[in-house]
Write a protein that holds these residues in place. Sequence first.
Motif, PDB file in Angstrom:
ATOM      1  N   GLY A 287       0.773  -1.226   0.000  1.00 32.51           N
ATOM      2  CA  GLY A 287       0.000   0.000   0.000  1.00 32.51           C
ATOM      3  C   GLY A 287       0.804   1.274   0.000  1.00 32.51           C
ATOM      4  N   ASP A 288       2.044   1.236  -0.488  1.00 31.04           N
ATOM      5  CA  ASP A 288       2.862   2.440  -0.496  1.00 31.04           C
ATOM      6  C   ASP A 288       2.762   3.209  -1.810  1.00 31.04           C
ATOM      7  OD1 ASP A 288       4.254   0.793  -2.213  1.00 31.04           O
ATOM      8  OD2 ASP A 288       6.180   0.941  -1.160  1.00 31.04           O
ATOM      9  N   GLY A 289       1.869   2.776  -2.704  1.00 28.97           N
ATOM     10  CA  GLY A 289       1.696   3.464  -3.972  1.00 28.97           C
ATOM     11  C   GLY A 289       2.666   3.041  -5.049  1.00 28.97           C
ATOM     12  N   LEU A 290       3.498   2.053  -4.761  1.00 30.50           N
ATOM     13  CA  LEU A 290       4.499   1.577  -5.718  1.00 30.50           C
ATOM     14  C   LEU A 290       4.188   0.156  -6.136  1.00 30.50           C
ATOM     15  CD1 LEU A 290       7.643   2.874  -3.790  1.00 30.50           C
ATOM     16  CD2 LEU A 290       6.551   3.956  -5.765  1.00 30.50           C
ATOM     17  N   ASP A 291       4.446  -0.163  -7.397  1.00 32.98           N
ATOM     18  CA  ASP A 291       4.178  -1.500  -7.893  1.00 32.98           C
ATOM     19  C   ASP A 291       5.245  -2.486  -7.429  1.00 32.98           C
ATOM     20  OD1 ASP A 291       1.847  -0.859  -9.149  1.00 32.98           O
ATOM     21  OD2 ASP A 291       2.729  -0.641 -11.146  1.00 32.98           O
TER      22      ASP A 291
ATOM     23  N   ILE B  71       6.378 -18.339  -2.982  1.00 35.88           N
ATOM     24  CA  ILE B  71       6.028 -17.066  -3.613  1.00 35.88           C
ATOM     25  C   ILE B  71       7.026 -16.029  -3.119  1.00 35.88           C
ATOM     26  CG2 ILE B  71       4.295 -15.259  -3.854  1.00 35.88           C
ATOM     27  CD1 ILE B  71       2.171 -17.401  -3.501  1.00 35.88           C
ATOM     28  N   HIS B  72       7.738 -15.442  -4.051  1.00 33.11           N
ATOM     29  CA  HIS B  72       8.759 -14.455  -3.739  1.00 33.11           C
ATOM     30  C   HIS B  72       8.295 -13.102  -4.267  1.00 33.11           C
ATOM     31  CE1 HIS B  72      12.752 -13.028  -2.726  1.00 33.11           C
ATOM     32  NE2 HIS B  72      12.890 -12.527  -3.940  1.00 33.11           N
ATOM     33  N   ILE B  73       8.371 -12.067  -3.447  1.00 35.50           N
ATOM     34  CA  ILE B  73       7.880 -10.750  -3.839  1.00 35.50           C
ATOM     35  C   ILE B  73       9.005  -9.740  -3.765  1.00 35.50           C
ATOM     36  CG2 ILE B  73       6.208  -8.916  -3.366  1.00 35.50           C
ATOM     37  CD1 ILE B  73       4.428 -11.070  -2.102  1.00 35.50           C
ATOM     38  N   GLU B  74       9.241  -9.077  -4.892  1.00 35.11           N
ATOM     39  CA  GLU B  74      10.191  -7.975  -4.964  1.00 35.11           C
ATOM     40  C   GLU B  74       9.389  -6.672  -4.861  1.00 35.11           C
ATOM     41  OE1 GLU B  74      13.356  -8.412  -5.060  1.00 35.11           O
ATOM     42  OE2 GLU B  74      13.791 -10.341  -6.019  1.00 35.11           O
ATOM     43  N   TYR B  75       9.771  -5.823  -3.916  1.00 37.00           N
ATOM     44  CA  TYR B  75       8.984  -4.616  -3.647  1.00 37.00           C
ATOM     45  C   TYR B  75       9.548  -3.401  -4.364  1.00 37.00           C
ATOM     46  CZ  TYR B  75       6.173  -7.134  -0.312  1.00 37.00           C
ATOM     47  OH  TYR B  75       5.289  -8.026   0.247  1.00 37.00           O
ATOM     48  N   GLY B  76       8.641  -2.502  -4.744  1.00 36.40           N
ATOM     49  CA  GLY B  76       9.032  -1.246  -5.353  1.00 36.40           C
ATOM     50  C   GLY B  76       9.696  -0.338  -4.334  1.00 36.40           C
TER      51      GLY B  76
END
Length: 506
Positions: A295-299, A329-334
Amino acid sequence: MNQPHPRHPATHLEPAVHRRTYALAAATAATAAAALTLALVPHPAAAQPTPVTSDFNADGYADLAVGVPDATVNGKAKAGYVNLLWGGPKGLGRHGSIRVSQATAEVPGTPEAGDRFGASVALEDLSGDGDAELIVGAPGEDVDGRGTDAGAVTVVGGAKSGTGPGSTALTGPSAKSAYGWSVAAADLTGDGGRDLVVGGRDKVVVRAAVNNGEDLVVTTVLATPMGGRAPLLATGDFTADGTDDLALAYHTINAPYTRSHVRLWSWDPAEQRMANTWNSDNGAASALAAGDFDGDGLDDLALGECREIADENIDDPCGPESYAKGGGIHIEYGDENGSFGYRSQTLNQDTVGVYGVAEDGDRFGASLAVLDWNRDGRDDLIAGAPGEAIGTRGAAGAATLLLGHTSGIVDPFGEATSVQYHQDRPRVPGAAEPNDAFGAAVATGDYDKDGTPDAAVGAPGENANSGGVWIFPKTSVTNSYALTPKNLALPSPTTALAYGRYVSSH
């Protein structure tokens, strides 16, 4: 046999308020006897609903495209078609559907054996008129002067009844190019239009509108061995510059050597081509999905069924190796400073709060879809696990809803919040059977336009590979129902159509 994690009781999903629908990016254990309501409070400052982009028949409701490339058309085996299911106030598929194939008057070409029209599908508003066009890949299409299986991608216009005009958007340059193995669309050039991404055998290209839309440029993103499988595509603004980027994943095993990559590409306006901006090596994935999970506005970018397959000396491209068991499931954050992937998270079915137990062959994350179920401004994730055993029935399959937190899909304590769906859950129609592969494909959309996203889960192995798609209104088991070739009155409903293997709302 998988059971709910001891620190997360069995639940069912009963949302009571209207919530935001998030458009899709790109394309599942026995329950405890007692079911508890998952109480989630919507965020008071939630974003406004995203405009519907998958409305093909211009009635204001999101629709679903189901590719059926193994279907026989006009006597031609595996010529293939797409079944468009209409959304409406009664729910998806309860307002009729149509079949689109190369036998459809407005669609170019002729059905031929092995065309596999529908092997990839997407619904996107390419023209900017508010209605969706249907993008269809036919990787087995033969092209005059280029040879067999050159492949083609067709764009079919939407219409209030039937289909609008169709055209061939791109064809493969040579035999066995297999253009149309995968498709995607996004505004990659930043000019406000939608550009087309096409994956083929060992190649990904972009057809982009440039010079204020006056010219079309077809440029190669990447040409390299990709292991004889469709390249994975997803789009989002991963570089935080206001323009969509392309995420691309592929891997090879002993062809001629083993390697795997996840890469980001951005448009270079000076060169009028895509430029590689970020890489992660050695991490193979089966699915990609873009969403804002914290929810930080970044994809952010989710890699489904992520695992290491090559050089073990490379540092954890899919997180700790233990999470690869059963599918991680691996998630790379913006990152607001453009340092995409500086922060990441990994989870699997052994993570506290995730239903089930990680077992070899579960394929957790083999399909992914994104939505904001509880309207808190953070995206949630649906992960299919088509290899999941339900009791003693191997590969019956399941799907899991993973809720976003302020820190992402995993909360600050390393735990997740989840709800699982499968055919032996109360209020879910059908019986879990070996090789149903429930969860092989997942999609989301507000198909009844009530403000709460619904979920669609494919089970291509159902009924001896005839297949089906399970609909979960409000992403709840309550009032869930199955759409099968038989109850949709599709031709040859008892043959191996594998209906539900390829689905897309966006």
